[in-house]
Write an enzyme that holds these catalytic residues in place. Structure first.
Site, PDB file in Angstrom:
ATOM      1  N   HIS A 354       0.799  -1.230   0.000  1.00  0.00           N
ATOM      2  CA  HIS A 354       0.000   0.000   0.000  1.00  0.00           C
ATOM      3  C   HIS A 354       0.821   1.265   0.000  1.00  0.00           C
ATOM      4  O   HIS A 354       0.253   2.354   0.099  1.00  0.00           O
ATOM      5  CB  HIS A 354      -0.915   0.038   1.222  1.00  0.00           C
ATOM      6  CG  HIS A 354      -2.015  -0.957   1.194  1.00  0.00           C
ATOM      7  ND1 HIS A 354      -3.230  -0.702   0.596  1.00  0.00           N
ATOM      8  CD2 HIS A 354      -2.086  -2.215   1.669  1.00  0.00           C
ATOM      9  CE1 HIS A 354      -4.020  -1.765   0.727  1.00  0.00           C
ATOM     10  NE2 HIS A 354      -3.340  -2.695   1.379  1.00  0.00           N
ATOM     11  N   LYS A 534      -8.050  14.094   4.826  1.00  0.00           N
ATOM     12  CA  LYS A 534      -7.176  12.922   4.803  1.00  0.00           C
ATOM     13  C   LYS A 534      -6.198  13.078   5.955  1.00  0.00           C
ATOM     14  O   LYS A 534      -6.149  14.126   6.592  1.00  0.00           O
ATOM     15  CB  LYS A 534      -6.418  12.827   3.470  1.00  0.00           C
ATOM     16  CG  LYS A 534      -5.771  14.147   3.040  1.00  0.00           C
ATOM     17  CD  LYS A 534      -5.129  14.040   1.663  1.00  0.00           C
ATOM     18  CE  LYS A 534      -6.095  14.198   0.498  1.00  0.00           C
ATOM     19  NZ  LYS A 534      -6.191  13.055  -0.378  1.00  0.00           N
ATOM     20  N   ARG A 535      -5.416  12.029   6.221  1.00  0.00           N
ATOM     21  CA  ARG A 535      -4.391  12.185   7.244  1.00  0.00           C
ATOM     22  C   ARG A 535      -3.493  13.369   6.910  1.00  0.00           C
ATOM     23  O   ARG A 535      -3.281  13.681   5.736  1.00  0.00           O
ATOM     24  CB  ARG A 535      -3.555  10.898   7.346  1.00  0.00           C
ATOM     25  CG  ARG A 535      -4.279   9.764   8.005  1.00  0.00           C
ATOM     26  CD  ARG A 535      -4.659  10.094   9.438  1.00  0.00           C
ATOM     27  NE  ARG A 535      -3.502  10.001  10.302  1.00  0.00           N
ATOM     28  CZ  ARG A 535      -3.342   9.082  11.244  1.00  0.00           C
ATOM     29  NH1 ARG A 535      -4.293   8.187  11.480  1.00  0.00           N
ATOM     30  NH2 ARG A 535      -2.256   9.049  11.992  1.00  0.00           N
ATOM     31  N   LYS A 540       1.194  14.708   1.375  1.00  0.00           N
ATOM     32  CA  LYS A 540      -0.154  15.036   0.888  1.00  0.00           C
ATOM     33  C   LYS A 540      -0.303  16.542   0.646  1.00  0.00           C
ATOM     34  O   LYS A 540      -1.262  16.993   0.057  1.00  0.00           O
ATOM     35  CB  LYS A 540      -1.203  14.540   1.872  1.00  0.00           C
ATOM     36  CG  LYS A 540      -1.247  12.997   1.984  1.00  0.00           C
ATOM     37  CD  LYS A 540      -2.248  12.552   3.048  1.00  0.00           C
ATOM     38  CE  LYS A 540      -2.187  11.055   3.329  1.00  0.00           C
ATOM     39  NZ  LYS A 540      -2.872  10.238   2.311  1.00  0.00           N
ATOM     40  N   THR A 642      -8.255   6.884  -1.943  1.00  0.00           N
ATOM     41  CA  THR A 642      -9.604   6.334  -2.117  1.00  0.00           C
ATOM     42  C   THR A 642     -10.636   7.436  -1.887  1.00  0.00           C
ATOM     43  O   THR A 642     -11.723   7.410  -2.458  1.00  0.00           O
ATOM     44  CB  THR A 642      -9.867   5.181  -1.133  1.00  0.00           C
ATOM     45  OG1 THR A 642      -9.357   5.551   0.156  1.00  0.00           O
ATOM     46  CG2 THR A 642      -9.187   3.906  -1.594  1.00  0.00           C
ATOM     47  N   LYS A 646     -14.288   8.709  -3.887  1.00  0.00           N
ATOM     48  CA  LYS A 646     -15.572   9.039  -3.245  1.00  0.00           C
ATOM     49  C   LYS A 646     -16.048  10.406  -3.712  1.00  0.00           C
ATOM     50  O   LYS A 646     -17.239  10.604  -3.988  1.00  0.00           O
ATOM     51  CB  LYS A 646     -15.420   9.018  -1.719  1.00  0.00           C
ATOM     52  CG  LYS A 646     -15.075   7.640  -1.176  1.00  0.00           C
ATOM     53  CD  LYS A 646     -14.577   7.686   0.276  1.00  0.00           C
ATOM     54  CE  LYS A 646     -13.921   6.352   0.642  1.00  0.00           C
ATOM     55  NZ  LYS A 646     -13.152   6.405   1.893  1.00  0.00           N
TER      56      LYS A 646
HETATM   57  C1  GL4 Z   1      -2.316   3.723   1.985  1.00  0.00           C
HETATM   58  C2  GL4 Z   1      -1.977   4.750   0.901  1.00  0.00           C
HETATM   59  O1  GL4 Z   1      -1.278   5.814   1.463  1.00  0.00           O
HETATM   60  C3  GL4 Z   1      -3.205   5.238   0.125  1.00  0.00           C
HETATM   61  O2  GL4 Z   1      -2.786   5.973  -1.004  1.00  0.00           O
HETATM   62  C4  GL4 Z   1      -4.036   4.060  -0.357  1.00  0.00           C
HETATM   63  O3  GL4 Z   1      -5.211   4.508  -0.998  1.00  0.00           O
HETATM   64  C5  GL4 Z   1      -4.400   3.173   0.835  1.00  0.00           C
HETATM   65  C6  GL4 Z   1      -5.198   1.953   0.423  1.00  0.00           C
HETATM   66  O4  GL4 Z   1      -4.533   1.227  -0.554  1.00  0.00           O
HETATM   67  O5  GL4 Z   1      -3.202   2.716   1.477  1.00  0.00           O
HETATM   68  N1  GL4 Z   1      -1.102   3.113   2.408  1.00  0.00           N
HETATM   69  C7  GL4 Z   1      -0.954   3.287   3.722  1.00  0.00           C
HETATM   70  S1  GL4 Z   1       0.301   2.669   4.568  1.00  0.00           S
HETATM   71  N2  GL4 Z   1      -1.920   3.996   4.254  1.00  0.00           N
HETATM   72  C8  GL4 Z   1      -2.795   4.280   3.279  1.00  0.00           C
HETATM   73  O6  GL4 Z   1      -3.836   4.873   3.431  1.00  0.00           O
END
Ligand code: GL4
Length: 797
Positions: A354, A534-535, A540, A642, A646
């Site tokens: 990921h 988002k975080r 980001k 993701t 949305k």
């Molecule tokens: C993450 C990615 O940062 C994010 O881009 C991705 O959409 C998500 C799901 O595949 O996985 N990887 C980590 S570690 N945290 C995330 O949210």
């Protein structure tokens, strides 16, 4: 079979009253909101039971392959509204509660969010579970029943403060405790050889006890199980010590065990290397694998069949101990030979990567691994030795390097398939972090672009748009999201464009009311709602968005009568408690918000809103009300995203870079309907070769110089003028995510967005095209891809 067949409004009403009376022990005149919520939840849960049992029956009958999704995170959010949506009970329950003078929305919002995850990775797991149920793919999710999910965030003078989250302080009506399903999880101790077998004498043990939650799919046709493990002591409470007055020591075994499932680690994309975290990872993995083997052996007696009946997905490297653990169980418990055990394990396991961020690639020191999991350390070394000799690979492809176990390599070596989560991310995996392993295990890496469930993210969270969609293209798009493409045929229909605009406005009014109540701010629903949620992470680039906000504010102040497009800038997100730069960014956003929101000159044209404690439920409010979605990460850094999907489904337009799934979103909605800016991933790599890239970019950008000057002068921190000097210094001298280098391109693109927004009808047309192009991003499509390409499983619908 359909759960809805025998649910009449009358029977549901009776059920709710019965639960109120006999489960909650309340009569209507004394029932609190909590009582009603529990009574409704139990009643809705009752209706899930039948399809849940039926799905289990069918799965056993079919003797097919089952999927096991192992994840340290499941970011579920609230369950009641989602379950009612799936079962088509929303209106019925609303009417029943109306008659009692109770608001359904109040009931829904009384439920705490199940926040057993940090962000995208955990929320993806929750969307996948829902899609697997909708698609009747026989599956189990396995996770940890954290007593405390992700911390609650509050702001004190603009700074993030973390408070413990306590969703389990009250009974969870969606779970079934299974005291009979329990496994011993060993830790530490030593390994001895006896009769050619390895025997692990553990020094510590805990029990993993199962807690099951049904996960119902669309229209209640199927339900799978999310099985969460809670840790319990194997030793009983020490009565002798208690009686002698040593109360703390008496409770020690229990305290020790319970710390294991006590809290979710709040790091997103950074690994922490703590012993407790390693124990959590093993706790989940071992409990899940013991459960999988028990289930398999209740149906079959030949373990070589395991890969035909069991597909295990490792969600990132967190459960990567599944390789060595499955080998251990097959050898040490079930007596298989090494070669057979390893072949079987490899045949069952798959790994999803990921992120490519180096700080997220987990490693454990061999010292810690050997101490906590001595048997696994032996197995890992043998896997590693064979991996190196069979592939004749370079030393930097070894699993153990510099006294550290590389979990990404371990997961890769022990997986049949390794997948990335967007086309770009998968390409970059092959070119960068996993280039070497891709060379020695060619065709192991494949892509499965992420998706999100339209049931929660459109149907439940955006009823206004859902109605427009059903009125325009007919019912059924929720489970066949490609049908959204039918909208394109209605592009020239003025009424449809208006209806899309009206739905958006309705949601913006609702959000404005909520912000009014929560924060005492009054928003203008006709302004553009520009949202980044988002975080908080440097890559980001929330900072770039704030810089643009400052530039906008200055420009308006310089010419208040100008032809400005009013905007509301909305931020949401948490920072990992130990990530100090991210916490400074939060403080900075709040300071900028305070300054701008108090300026009467710009009040009608620019507002900055940062509601505390962003979570799944807040996302469900914000996304439907968004005009502009900010997806502005440095190209090559966001694996997929993701949230971006949305927003698109909900008719927001995107301003974004060619990063992660943005690339595919732009392809699907059409380049002319997407606001693109910034460097590509390849250009980013080149840019890093320029040692003083930030300084050069700043010197070339008057707006950026002005912004940094204002910050350095303390304009946003008048009581502590030097507060952001380190931030300014870091911009000039480091800027690791190239904010400066992309800034002018971003600014120009934002000006384009302003112009586009002035033509409301054209904006609605672009929104329509975005919705029409978003069908690909349903997690149903993603799960079908996993089923076909990775798991080799069939739907039992
Ligand atoms: C993450 C990615 O940062 C994010 O881009 C991705 O959409 C998500 C799901 O595949 O996985 N990887 C980590 S570690 N945290 C995330 O949210």
């Amino acid at each position: 079979m359909n759960a809805l067949n025998d649910v009449s409004p009358q029977s549901l009403r009776t059920r709710i009253t019965k639960h109120l009376t006999y489960t909650l022990g309340k009569d209507k005149s004394h029932a609190s909101l909590y009582d009603w919520r529990m009574a409704v939840s139990y009643s809705v849960r009752d209706i899930v039971i039948e399809p849940w049992f039926a799905a289990t029956r069918k799965t056993y009958e079919a003797q097919g392959k089952r999927v096991y999704y192992l994840s340290l995170e499941f970011l579920i959010g609230r369950i009641l509204g989602d379950a009612m949506t799936s079962l088509g009970l929303f209106d019925t329950v609303r009417e029943i509660l109306d008659d009692e003078g109770i608001s359904l929305w109040d009931v829904i919002e009384d439920e705490p969010d199940a926040a057993l995850g940090n962000g995208g990775l955990g929320r993806l797991a929750a969307c996948f579970l829902e899609s697997m149920s909708t698609l009747a793919c026989p599956a189990y999710g396995y996770g940890i029943r954290y007593e405390h999910g992700l911390f609650r965030q509050k702001f004190e003078n603009g700074s993030q403060v973390e408070l413990p989250e306590d969703w389990l302080n009250q009974p969870n009506p969606w779970e079934f405790e299974r005291p009979e399903s329990r496994y011993t999880i060993p830790f530490k101790g030593h390994v001895e050889q006896a009769d050619g077998k390895s025997v692990w004498y553990a020094a510590e043990t805990v029990y993993a006890r199962a807690y099951d939650m049904p996960v119902v799919g669309w229209q209640g046709k199927w339900a799978n199980t999310l099985r969460l493990w809670g840790a319990h002591p194997t030793e009983m409470f020490d009565l002798e010590r208690f009686n002698s007055g040593d109360y703390t020591a008496a409770a020690a075994p229990e305290a020790l065990a319970r710390t294991l499932s006590r809290v979710l680690y709040p790091e997103d994309t950074t690994e922490s290397g703590k012993e407790l975290r390693l124990k959590q990872e093993y706790f989940l993995t071992s409990a899940a694998l013991q459960d999988i083997l028990r289930r398999f052996l209740s149906e079959y007696d030949d373990l070589s069949l395991l890969p035909d009946k069991v597909a295990i997905q490792m969600n990132d490297t967190h459960p990567a101990l599944a390789g060595p653990e499955l080998i251990r169980l097959l050898m040490d418990v079930h007596g298989l030979a090494w070669e057979d055990a390893k072949r079987i394990a490899l045949g069952c396991l798959n790994y999803t990567n990921h992120t490519l961020l180096p700080e997220a690639l987990e490693t454990w020191s061999t010292w810690l691994m050997g101490r906590v999991l001595p048997r696994h350390m032996q197995i890992i070394e043998r896997i590693d030795a064979e991996h190196q000799s069979e592939t004749n690979c370079a030393p930097d492809l070894a699993i153990v390097q510099h006294d550290h176990v590389h979990m990404g390599t371990l997961a890769f070596v022990m997986a049949s398939h390794v997948n990335g989560v967007s086309a770009l991310h998968t390409d970059l995996m092959k070119e960068t972090v996993f280039a070497g392993l891709n060379g020695v295990y060619p065709s192991r890496i494949i892509n499965q672009t992420n998706g999100v469930t339209p049931r929660r993210w459109v149907r439940l969270s955006n009823p206004a748009l859902s109605k427009v969609l059903t009125d325009t293209i007919g019912a059924g798009w929720e489970s066949d999201l490609d049908r959204l493409a039918d909208l394109a045929a209605h592009e020239e229909d003025h009424d449809v464009r208006d209806a899309i605009g009206a739905a958006k406005r309705h949601n913006k009014v609702a959000l404005s009311n909520w912000v009014g109540e929560k924060m005492g701010m009054s928003l203008n629903p006709d302004a553009m709602f520009d949202v980044q949620i988002k975080r908080i992470h440097e890559y980001k680039r929330q900072l770039m968005n704030v810089f643009e906000t400052i530039a906008r504010w200055s420009a308006i102040r310089a010419n208040p009568q100008g032809d400005w497009t009013p905007r509301v800038k909305i931020f949401g997100g948490k920072a990992a408690p130990g990530y100090f730069v991210a916490k400074d960014i939060i403080h900075f956003i709040n300071d900028v918000a305070k300054t701008i929101n108090n300026d009467p000159v710009t009040a009608d044209l620019l507002q900055v809103v940062y509601p505390a404690n962003y979570n799944v439920s807040m996302a469900q409010r914000l996304i439907p009300a968004t005009d502009l979605s900010e997806q502005i990460s440095t190209a090559g850094k966001e694996a997929s995203g993701t949230g971006n999907m949305k927003f698109t489904m909900n008719g927001a337009l995107t301003i974004g870079t060619l990063d992660g799934a943005n690339v595919e979103i732009r392809e699907h909605v059409g380049a002319e309907n997407f606001f693109l800016f910034g460097m590509t991933a390849a250009q980013v790599q080149d840019r890093y070769q320029v040692t003083d890239h930030a300084r050069q970019a700043i010197l070339a950008s008057q707006p950026l110089q002005d912004i940094l000057q204002m910050i350095a002068e303390g304009r946003f921190s008048p009581t502590d003028k030097g507060r952001y000097l380190p931030l300014v210094d870091a911009m000039w001298n480091h800027d690791p995510f190239l904010v400066a280098s992309d800034f002018d391109s971003y600014l120009a693109c934002q000006a384009q967005v302003d112009r586009a927004y002035t033509d409301a009808d054209q904006w609605n047309r672009l929104a329509l095209r975005n919705i029409a192009g978003s069908g690909f991003f349903s997690s149903d499509r993603t799960i079908k891809g996993y089923m076909a390409d990775i798991w080799d499983t069939k739907s039992l619908a």
